[in-house]
Structure formats: C-alpha cells, structure tokens
Design an enzyme around this catalytic site. Structure first.
Site, mmCIF file in Angstrom:
data_model
loop_
_atom_site.group_PDB
_atom_site.id
_atom_site.type_symbol
_atom_site.label_atom_id
_atom_site.label_comp_id
_atom_site.label_asym_id
_atom_site.label_seq_id
_atom_site.Cartn_x
_atom_site.Cartn_y
_atom_site.Cartn_z
ATOM 1 N N THR A 108 0.742 -1.123 0.058
ATOM 2 C CA THR A 108 0.103 0.146 -0.064
ATOM 3 C C THR A 108 0.887 1.117 0.127
ATOM 4 O OG1 THR A 108 -1.593 -1.330 1.244
ATOM 5 C CG2 THR A 108 -2.122 0.876 1.037
ATOM 6 N N ASP A 152 3.124 5.599 5.458
ATOM 7 C CA ASP A 152 3.487 3.989 5.754
ATOM 8 C C ASP A 152 2.175 3.121 5.706
ATOM 9 O OD1 ASP A 152 4.997 2.011 6.079
ATOM 10 O OD2 ASP A 152 6.268 2.838 7.878
ATOM 11 N N GLY A 153 2.437 1.918 5.525
ATOM 12 C CA GLY A 153 1.259 1.105 5.713
ATOM 13 C C GLY A 153 1.175 0.277 7.020
ATOM 14 N N ALA A 154 0.522 -0.864 7.236
ATOM 15 C CA ALA A 154 0.507 -1.409 8.394
ATOM 16 C C ALA A 154 -0.227 -2.990 8.030
ATOM 17 C CB ALA A 154 -0.515 -0.621 9.489
ATOM 18 N N GLY A 198 6.912 -6.592 6.275
ATOM 19 C CA GLY A 198 8.057 -6.703 5.528
ATOM 20 C C GLY A 198 9.542 -6.546 6.093
ATOM 21 N N GLU A 257 11.266 1.696 9.665
ATOM 22 C CA GLU A 257 9.922 2.462 9.767
ATOM 23 C C GLU A 257 9.540 3.343 11.225
ATOM 24 O OE1 GLU A 257 7.392 -0.497 6.705
ATOM 25 O OE2 GLU A 257 7.493 -0.860 8.880
#
Length: 228
Positions: free
Chosen positions: A35, A86-88, A102, A108
């Site tokens: 994402t 950032d994604g989650a 990841g 991050e």
C-alpha cells in the site's frame, strides 16, 4: 473482526489519498509494503508534474521504488520528515498498529516517529477493533534463544520468520533476525510495547502505539480518513 473489501484498488486509493498531502519543500518518509508503494508511485507522479519534495526511504524496497519514480532522496542526518506515509499489517480502532510484515519496522519506526505528521495507508482488511496480529520482533542473531524465552514469559509464542525461495531465516536490512510473536488479542498494546522494548537483544518490535495522526483506508467507494 476483520473487514472485507481489500484489494489493489483499495490500496491504490488509500496511497493516492495520502500522496496528496505533501506540499512543496516537504520531506516525506516513504514507507514499505504494497500500500505504501502505491503512495510512492503517486508521489512520483506529483514530482514529475513539478512538486518539490525529498523522500526518506524506510527500506531497500522503498528506496529503489522512489528512485524508479524520480523522487529525490535524503536521510535523517540531513532532514526530519514533515510527513511520513506508511502501511500497516493491522490497525486498531484506537490507532495502535502492528507493522513489520516486510521486516522493515525498525527503520519504519525511526522515520515515522521522527515525522511531524504520520499517515497510515491501508485497506479494510487491516482494520480491527483490537490488535491480534502476531508482533514482529527484530533481534540480534545471537539473542534468539533469550529473546524467545522473554516473549514466552510475556505470554507470546515466538516463531522465527523463514525466508521465501531460499533456505534459512529472513535477514533484515540491518542484518538481524525476526521473530513473529503471537499474543492473541492484545488488551494493552502500550504495556506490551514497553515490555518488549526492555528485552536485551531486541532491536525493535512492530507495535506502534500513540504515533499515528491519520489513517487513510481505501475501499470500493473511496477513502475514509480517521484522525487521532
């Protein structure tokens, strides 16, 4: 209960929504994952159209993608991020996160926590009332046994993350190992985060508590934005 409606279109909508946030002159933290990659691509399109920003990547993956789409890069030694995107792996109703799918959660967290504004991009499958996703723990290779024992003492079940398409474990960009630690439903993420942070040999864990400013959740109908 996890929501339905995930998929690349939902991820893309969330990423494109967050990519509209940076202004000229901003430094942007560039997250890792599918994402966040949509956000990086959308930001690259804005750079191509004349937006003046610089990015701070959180992994080899995000660095390579940023270069590919033409985003100029910098680092934390030079600048702090105005916004991090950032994604989650999981987003709780109170804004607590599990990250680290990841294996980039150490960098991050460094970049995301340094940002003036931290924006999470996700699809509905990542939403939950409470966190229950296994918590990634990055650790020094020599610390595997004592860290695993500390996780068990804290009520978790650790599993060494295995690499795909090669024998052996996942090795992070920092040269460390990752334990995926199942705790079931996490009633007090802040307390567990403090416990894990005190274990010798732990480099960083994937609980992000009290850091998020906004969550952009893409769906078939658009993007829902929640502020914290």
């Amino acid at each position: 209960m996890k929501q339905t409606g995930g998929g690349e279109d939902a991820k893309r909508r969330a990423g494109e929504s967050a990519a509209e946030i940076p202004d000229d002159g901003d430094v942007v933290g560039l997250g890792t994952g599918s994402t966040a990659a949509h956000a990086i691509r959308a930001l690259g399109e804005r750079v191509d159209a004349g937006l003046d920003v610089r990015g701070i990547p959180t992994s080899f993956q995000s660095r390579e993608l940023a270069r590919e789409v033409g985003i100029p890069l910098t680092d934390l030694d030079e600048s702090l991020p105005d916004v991090a995107i950032d994604g989650a792996d999981e987003v709780a109703a109170d804004g607590a996160l599990v990250k680290g799918g990841g294996a980039a959660h150490a960098r991050e967290k460094l970049v995301d926590s340094a940002a003036e504004r931290f924006v999470v991009v996700a699809d509905p499958t990542k939403e939950a009332e409470r966190l229950s996703h296994p918590v990634p723990v990055e650790l020094l290779p020599d610390a595997r046994a004592p860290v695993a024992e500390a996780v068990r003492s804290a009520g978790g079940e650790p599993e060494l993350r295995a690499a795909e398409r090669k024998d052996g474990p996942v090795v992070t960009d920092n040269g460390n190992l990752v334990l995926d630690c199942a705790f079931g439903e996490i009633d007090d993420p802040d307390a567990l985060a403090r416990t894990l942070s005190t274990v010798p040999g732990v480099v960083e864990h994937g609980l992000f508590v009290g850091l998020v400013d906004e969550v952009h959740v893409g769906s078939d109908d658009g993007v829902e934005i929640t502020s914290y």
